[in-house]
Each structure stands twice: as C-alpha cells, then as structure tokens.
Design an enzyme around this catalytic site. Sequence first.
Site, short mmCIF file in Angstrom:
data_model
loop_
_atom_site.label_atom_id
_atom_site.label_comp_id
_atom_site.label_asym_id
_atom_site.label_seq_id
_atom_site.Cartn_x
_atom_site.Cartn_y
_atom_site.Cartn_z
N GLY A 112 0.71 -1.39 0.21
CA GLY A 112 -0.07 0.12 0.00
C GLY A 112 0.78 1.14 -0.05
O GLY A 112 0.32 2.26 -0.52
N GLU A 135 2.73 -8.36 -1.82
CA GLU A 135 1.46 -8.88 -1.44
C GLU A 135 1.40 -10.36 -1.55
O GLU A 135 0.64 -11.25 -0.87
CB GLU A 135 0.13 -8.26 -1.96
CG GLU A 135 -0.15 -6.68 -1.32
CD GLU A 135 0.57 -5.69 -2.11
OE1 GLU A 135 1.75 -5.84 -2.80
OE2 GLU A 135 0.40 -4.62 -1.79
N1 COA Z 1 1.62 -3.57 8.61
C1 COA Z 1 1.71 -3.69 10.04
N2 COA Z 1 2.87 -3.59 10.71
C2 COA Z 1 3.83 -3.28 10.07
C3 COA Z 1 3.95 -3.29 8.53
C4 COA Z 1 2.82 -3.63 8.12
N3 COA Z 1 2.79 -3.47 6.69
N4 COA Z 1 5.20 -3.29 8.14
C5 COA Z 1 5.93 -3.15 9.44
N5 COA Z 1 5.13 -3.08 10.44
C6 COA Z 1 5.48 -3.00 11.94
C7 COA Z 1 6.21 -4.29 12.46
O1 COA Z 1 5.35 -5.54 12.79
C8 COA Z 1 6.94 -3.99 13.55
O2 COA Z 1 6.10 -3.73 14.69
P1 COA Z 1 6.51 -4.28 15.92
O3 COA Z 1 7.82 -3.75 16.52
O4 COA Z 1 5.47 -3.80 16.86
O5 COA Z 1 6.51 -5.70 16.05
C9 COA Z 1 7.31 -2.73 13.09
O6 COA Z 1 6.50 -2.08 12.06
C10 COA Z 1 9.06 -2.68 12.58
O7 COA Z 1 8.92 -3.34 11.43
P2 COA Z 1 10.18 -4.56 11.40
O8 COA Z 1 9.39 -5.73 10.54
O9 COA Z 1 10.48 -4.75 12.88
O10 COA Z 1 11.15 -3.76 10.76
P3 COA Z 1 12.49 -4.61 9.47
O11 COA Z 1 13.38 -3.36 9.72
O12 COA Z 1 12.89 -5.83 10.42
O13 COA Z 1 11.62 -5.05 8.57
C11 COA Z 1 10.18 -4.53 6.39
C12 COA Z 1 11.21 -3.83 7.47
C13 COA Z 1 9.58 -3.37 5.62
C14 COA Z 1 11.16 -5.33 5.45
C15 COA Z 1 9.21 -5.38 7.09
O14 COA Z 1 8.77 -4.57 8.22
C16 COA Z 1 8.12 -6.01 6.32
O15 COA Z 1 8.31 -6.75 5.48
N6 COA Z 1 6.96 -5.19 6.50
C17 COA Z 1 5.68 -5.66 5.74
C18 COA Z 1 5.82 -5.10 4.33
C19 COA Z 1 4.67 -5.62 3.32
O16 COA Z 1 4.52 -6.77 3.35
N7 COA Z 1 3.74 -4.69 3.02
C20 COA Z 1 2.63 -5.00 2.21
C21 COA Z 1 1.51 -5.18 3.18
S1 COA Z 1 -0.10 -5.72 2.08
#
Ligand code: COA
Length: 260
Positions: A112, A135
């Site tokens: 998103g 996704e």
């Molecule tokens: N929805 C909800 N929470 C999210 C999020 C999302 N799309 N992306 C990140 N967060 C949250 C994590 O759950 C974490 O929360 P917490 O500390 O309460 O556990 C916080 O943000 C930090 O993210 P984290 O994953 O620990 O950081 P990272 O540096 O290890 O990884 C990313 C960064 C962007 C690679 C990873 O957060 C990720 O893959 N996010 C999802 C991306 C995704 O699939 N988006 C499409 C959604 S349809």
Amino acid sequence: MNYKNILVEIESTIAIITINRPNKLNALNRDTIKELHRAFSKLEKNRKVLAIIITGSGEKAFVAGADISEFANFSVKEGKKLAAKGQDLLFDYIENLGTPVIAAVNGFALGGGLELAMACHFRVASDNAKMGLPEVSLGVIPGYGGTQRLPLLVGKGRAMEMIMTAGMINAEQALGYGLVNHVVPQDELLQLCEKIACKISNNSPVAISYAIKAVNDCFNNSINGYASEIDAFGKCFGTDDFKEGTTAFLEKRKAHFPGK
Ligand code: COA
C-alpha cells in the site's frame, strides 16, 4: 484540525503531509487512511495551497504497506470492501485531486505504500528507498490499485516480475524504471520536493488542475483523452488565469495568478 496519525504543515503555498506512525513503519491502518482523506480534502479546498508533498516520518520508511494486523482475519466480503473503500477514499482520490501531489519516498514503500506513492502525480526518492509490491508473499494481491498503476508506470513485464517475485527494487532501479523522477540523498529529499513544488506554484493552478485531468484521462479507457484535452484547453480560455498569463507575457512581466 487534529490528527492522530499524520502531521500537516503549510508553508507559503506548499503543504507537507507526514504519515506519522514510525513504530509501525507508517503502515496504513484504517484511521490513517481516513485522516489522509480528510487532510487532502481540506488542502484541496484551501485556495492558498498550490502543491502538496506527502512523506513518511523517520528515516526508514515512507509507508511499509497496509496494516497487516487489521486485515489478517478478513473474509472475502471484507477484503473486497477494504480495497474498494481504500481506493475510493485515498488512492483514486489523490490521483484525481486538482492540486498537484508529490510523493517524497524516504525509505521503504511497500504494498500500500508503493500504491500510495503511485497514486501521487509523481515521485521523488531518497537514495535509501526500497520499493515493491510484496502482497503475493502474504497470499493476497495488491488491492489499492497496484496491479493497474505499476504496469502503467514501469511497463507490463517489469510490473509482472515485481508483483510475482514480491521483491524490492532500490532507488536507482526505480529511477531506471521511470517509477521515480529523481533520486537524492535522504537529507536533500524534502528540499528537492519543495523546490519542485515551488516551481509548480508559479504556474496557473487552474490550468494545472485541467492538465492533471487531461493526463489522467489518457489512462481512462472509457474516455477519449484527446476529446478531454480539447474540452479542457477550451475551458482555459474562459479563466482569469488565462487572461493574467497571456497579459503578463505581452506586458513582459511575471504573471500573478489569482489562485485556485
Ligand atoms: N503492517 C503492520 N505492521 C507493520 C507493517 C505492515 N505492513 N510493516 C511493518 N510493520 C511493523 C512491524 O510489525 C513492527 O512492529 P512491532 O515492532 O510492533 O513488531 C514494526 O513495524 C517494525 O517493523 P520490522 O519488521 O520489525 O522492521 P524490519 O526493519 O525488520 O523490516 C520490513 C522492515 C519493511 C522489511 C518489514 O517490516 C516488512 O516486511 N513489512 C511488511 C511489508 C509488507 O508486506 N507490506 C505489504 C502489506 S500488504
């Protein structure tokens, strides 16, 4: 107006919206989408605001996607409603806004988040930015316009690869793909966006809003874009901005447009 998840600042003719959930990497939950809709709608009505920049708070993320925790248990019906409502309230809304919107992509723009950046009129990225539509790694597809806007911006083959692999591209690749217009060091990102927004603000806001509509109509299958351009071109001749723009040129002075 008070917001919980976003910050809105207005400086001269430029508004900056910052999505402010850094602990969740600015993930778009329902409330944030509603607040963004309210903010854009208010800024569109503000005659002084001639360009809007949207960015994410912190140094790590623009927006890391829709908030996964909110839809993990959704049914088919709820999933459909989530996409339809989001597209209507925010993504299509931004794309069709009469005021130019620039995405300042300051880090991860995933799911998103990339869809939000793609709904903006154009994008500028910081050199640490990473973009992707992950996704399918979650068992779902992009639902906020990603399957439609990504192929338009980068071509079908690249969009297919990005969507199928769920992988990320870096800022330089995004520049090469035409997904972003410029890449700069992170501490120069807002500065460059503001410079571009300032340049935009010198031009006729009324003509710009007609131009946005005409360009968008190029991608609307139900509309003849050339006919739309002719119509908008003609309408410009009835505006005060046109009178001022042409008069200023003939009088060899800078135009001062009455505003939107
Ligand atoms: N929805 C909800 N929470 C999210 C999020 C999302 N799309 N992306 C990140 N967060 C949250 C994590 O759950 C974490 O929360 P917490 O500390 O309460 O556990 C916080 O943000 C930090 O993210 P984290 O994953 O620990 O950081 P990272 O540096 O290890 O990884 C990313 C960064 C962007 C690679 C990873 O957060 C990720 O893959 N996010 C999802 C991306 C995704 O699939 N988006 C499409 C959604 S349809």
